[in-house]
Design an enzyme around this catalytic site. Structure first.
Site, PDB file in Angstrom:
ATOM      1  N   LYS A 112      27.946  38.975  44.088  1.00  0.00           N
ATOM      2  CA  LYS A 112      27.896  40.296  44.751  1.00  0.00           C
ATOM      3  C   LYS A 112      26.699  41.108  44.292  1.00  0.00           C
ATOM      4  O   LYS A 112      26.124  41.850  45.074  1.00  0.00           O
ATOM      5  CB  LYS A 112      29.187  41.073  44.486  1.00  0.00           C
ATOM      6  CG  LYS A 112      30.348  40.556  45.286  1.00  0.00           C
ATOM      7  CD  LYS A 112      31.432  41.604  45.440  1.00  0.00           C
ATOM      8  CE  LYS A 112      32.518  41.115  46.368  1.00  0.00           C
ATOM      9  NZ  LYS A 112      33.696  41.967  46.363  1.00  0.00           N
ATOM     10  N   LYS A 195      32.683  30.549  52.053  1.00  0.00           N
ATOM     11  CA  LYS A 195      34.024  31.124  52.183  1.00  0.00           C
ATOM     12  C   LYS A 195      34.096  32.071  53.386  1.00  0.00           C
ATOM     13  O   LYS A 195      33.147  32.801  53.647  1.00  0.00           O
ATOM     14  CB  LYS A 195      34.293  31.900  50.881  1.00  0.00           C
ATOM     15  CG  LYS A 195      35.705  32.329  50.674  1.00  0.00           C
ATOM     16  CD  LYS A 195      35.848  33.074  49.351  1.00  0.00           C
ATOM     17  CE  LYS A 195      35.242  34.455  49.430  1.00  0.00           C
ATOM     18  NZ  LYS A 195      35.571  35.330  48.296  1.00  0.00           N
ATOM     19  N   LYS A 198      35.015  38.964  54.544  1.00  0.00           N
ATOM     20  CA  LYS A 198      34.875  40.224  55.291  1.00  0.00           C
ATOM     21  C   LYS A 198      33.419  40.629  55.375  1.00  0.00           C
ATOM     22  O   LYS A 198      33.020  41.361  56.269  1.00  0.00           O
ATOM     23  CB  LYS A 198      35.592  41.357  54.548  1.00  0.00           C
ATOM     24  CG  LYS A 198      37.079  41.247  54.459  1.00  0.00           C
ATOM     25  CD  LYS A 198      37.609  42.327  53.496  1.00  0.00           C
ATOM     26  CE  LYS A 198      39.018  41.994  53.058  1.00  0.00           C
ATOM     27  NZ  LYS A 198      39.382  42.505  51.755  1.00  0.00           N
TER      28      LYS A 198
HETATM   29  P1  TYM Z   1      40.244  40.380  48.464  1.00  0.00           P
HETATM   30  O1  TYM Z   1      40.487  41.704  49.062  1.00  0.00           O
HETATM   31  O2  TYM Z   1      38.869  39.833  48.509  1.00  0.00           O
HETATM   32  O3  TYM Z   1      41.174  39.298  49.140  1.00  0.00           O
HETATM   33  C1  TYM Z   1      42.585  39.479  49.234  1.00  0.00           C
HETATM   34  C2  TYM Z   1      43.294  38.145  49.066  1.00  0.00           C
HETATM   35  O4  TYM Z   1      42.832  37.219  50.049  1.00  0.00           O
HETATM   36  C3  TYM Z   1      42.388  36.008  49.413  1.00  0.00           C
HETATM   37  N1  TYM Z   1      41.250  35.475  50.169  1.00  0.00           N
HETATM   38  C4  TYM Z   1      41.177  34.213  50.618  1.00  0.00           C
HETATM   39  N2  TYM Z   1      42.036  33.181  50.522  1.00  0.00           N
HETATM   40  C5  TYM Z   1      41.671  32.018  51.115  1.00  0.00           C
HETATM   41  N3  TYM Z   1      40.491  31.849  51.774  1.00  0.00           N
HETATM   42  C6  TYM Z   1      39.606  32.857  51.900  1.00  0.00           C
HETATM   43  N4  TYM Z   1      38.472  32.692  52.556  1.00  0.00           N
HETATM   44  C7  TYM Z   1      39.927  34.116  51.289  1.00  0.00           C
HETATM   45  N5  TYM Z   1      39.294  35.303  51.208  1.00  0.00           N
HETATM   46  C8  TYM Z   1      40.111  36.124  50.514  1.00  0.00           C
HETATM   47  C9  TYM Z   1      41.979  36.442  48.008  1.00  0.00           C
HETATM   48  O5  TYM Z   1      42.007  35.363  47.107  1.00  0.00           O
HETATM   49  C10 TYM Z   1      43.005  37.499  47.689  1.00  0.00           C
HETATM   50  O6  TYM Z   1      44.184  36.914  47.190  1.00  0.00           O
HETATM   51  N6  TYM Z   1      40.093  41.242  43.529  1.00  0.00           N
HETATM   52  C11 TYM Z   1      40.977  40.996  44.646  1.00  0.00           C
HETATM   53  C12 TYM Z   1      41.990  42.085  44.860  1.00  0.00           C
HETATM   54  C13 TYM Z   1      42.775  42.474  43.646  1.00  0.00           C
HETATM   55  C14 TYM Z   1      43.858  41.746  43.087  1.00  0.00           C
HETATM   56  C15 TYM Z   1      44.299  42.533  41.969  1.00  0.00           C
HETATM   57  C16 TYM Z   1      44.474  40.550  43.392  1.00  0.00           C
HETATM   58  C17 TYM Z   1      42.591  43.598  42.907  1.00  0.00           C
HETATM   59  N7  TYM Z   1      43.544  43.635  41.897  1.00  0.00           N
HETATM   60  C18 TYM Z   1      45.357  42.112  41.167  1.00  0.00           C
HETATM   61  C19 TYM Z   1      45.531  40.134  42.597  1.00  0.00           C
HETATM   62  C20 TYM Z   1      45.962  40.899  41.484  1.00  0.00           C
HETATM   63  C21 TYM Z   1      40.134  40.877  45.920  1.00  0.00           C
HETATM   64  O7  TYM Z   1      39.013  41.337  45.972  1.00  0.00           O
HETATM   65  O8  TYM Z   1      40.784  40.312  46.947  1.00  0.00           O
END
Ligand code: TYM
Length: 338
Positions: A112, A195, A198
């Site tokens: 990032k 991947k 968004k």
């Molecule tokens: P975020 O917002 O990027 O994504 C949310 C969830 O979606 C999953 N994900 C995917 N799974 C499979 N294939 C993909 N292409 C894909 N893109 C996203 C992510 O693995 C996630 O589970 N840091 C985290 C949010 C967060 C969090 C936490 C998660 C903040 N605090 C505490 C668990 C526990 C994030 O940016 O997810």
């Protein structure tokens, strides 16, 4: 110890099929067996610039998507992170537990921040400490996420260990990642080695949770393929990222195994797989989308869910924070009366 699930999604734009298959769909299944907190992580979102009005609407949209996908906000807690002050507070404490070297190894930060690291926010660097705080503020024991969050989860475990060791306490459980299902890493429709995300500038790279049936079909039709027929065994997917991705997504949506999906399309053209994939994608997503649209027209209900969730989350976090204060040695001075 109570088994407690914590997971989160950033309100930073369109939720997509990766978020659904890698995370939210699994949460819906887990809510029968665990006490759960599902968080719209708006504090994480501002580690990169967010337009304030857009942040507010995305926060409601993510909450609506969670409810529309089938999470019961009466039984479980849906809330936005900024409304529970303990997240930021425990994150500060973890800033003092985690080591620079640990954070410097995080691949997501490297991706990032890119080449211009000097210009990345301090928050982007410390992001995984806030994530550890999210989970441990509630003594979360299980964390269902997609594969891309595995390294952050390992860091959360290291923080819990170090805190417990440093203070000779058992305050925190060591949280377990739950990386479930066949679509733990959904890839871009335009590049099977990247991947689905968004932040990809091409909307054709992902299926958004808001895409209508025609858009879904068009994106799948345009998805990148290779020139060969589909293989007749799983090993045949190895060097074929696009075939592996489309078969993996199909298996997840059709609720079958990758082996069964390979068998179903063995020796066929991509077009046959794409046609079936469009059908199952629309069949899975359209009921969720109907409910999602209905909810977005009823902002008061979403706001009630979030306010109620924040209140319940605060109540759960308070005794944990008190315990942490006592363990660290923060004085809680009492006024002498009379
Ligand atoms: P975020 O917002 O990027 O994504 C949310 C969830 O979606 C999953 N994900 C995917 N799974 C499979 N294939 C993909 N292409 C894909 N893109 C996203 C992510 O693995 C996630 O589970 N840091 C985290 C949010 C967060 C969090 C936490 C998660 C903040 N605090 C505490 C668990 C526990 C994030 O940016 O997810």
């Amino acid at each position: 110890m109570t088994e407690r699930i914590f997971s989160g999604v950033q309100p930073t734009g369109n939720l997509h099929l990766g978020n659904y298959l890698g995370a939210i769909r699994n949460w819906v299944a887990l809510q029968n067996d665990f006490e759960c907190l599902f968080c719209v992580v708006d504090l994480h979102a501002i580690t990169v610039w967010q337009d304030p009005a857009k942040l507010r609407s995305s926060t409601r949209e993510v909450a609506a998507a969670m409810i529309a996908a089938g999470i019961d906000p009466k039984k479980h807690i849906i809330f936005n992170q900024s409304q529970v002050p303990g997240h930021a507070e425990l994150a500060w404490i973890f800033n003092c537990v985690a080591r620079m070297g640990w954070l410097g190894r995080m691949t997501q930060f490297k991706e990032k921040a890119g080449k211009d690291r000097e210009n990345a926010s301090v928050g982007l660097f410390a992001y995984p400490n806030l994530m550890a705080a999210d989970i441990l503020l509630y003594k979360g024991t299980h964390v269902p996420v997609g594969e891309d969050q595995k390294q952050h989860l390992e860091l959360a475990r290291d923080i819990a260990h170090k805190f417990n060791n440093d203070f000779k306490t058992e305050t925190f459980p060591i949280p377990e990642p739950l990386i479930l299902g066949t679509a733990t890493r959904v890839m871009s429709l335009k590049d099977g080695t990247a991947k689905m995300s968004k932040s990809d500038p091409s909307d054709l790279s992902r299926i958004n949770m808001t895409d209508d049936a025609d858009t879904i079909a068009r994106k799948i039709r345009k998805a990148k393929t290779d020139p060969d027929l589909l293989p007749d065994n799983r090993a045949g997917l190895d060097a074929r990222p696009e075939a592996r991705n489309l078969i993996g997504i199909y298996a997840a949506l059709a609720d079958t195994t990758v082996d069964a999906a390979v068998e179903e399309f063995a020796g066929q053209q991509f077009s046959a797989l794409k046609e079936r994939l469009s059908e199952v994608a629309v069949a899975n997503l359209s009921p969720i989308q109907d409910e999602y649209r209905r909810l977005l027209d009823d902002k008061a209900t979403i706001d009630d869910v979030l306010a109620d969730g924040a209140e319940r989350a605060c109540a759960l976090s308070e005794p944990v924070l008190r315990e942490v204060h006592d363990v660290i040695g923060f004085l809680r001075p009492k006024r002498k009366r009379g």
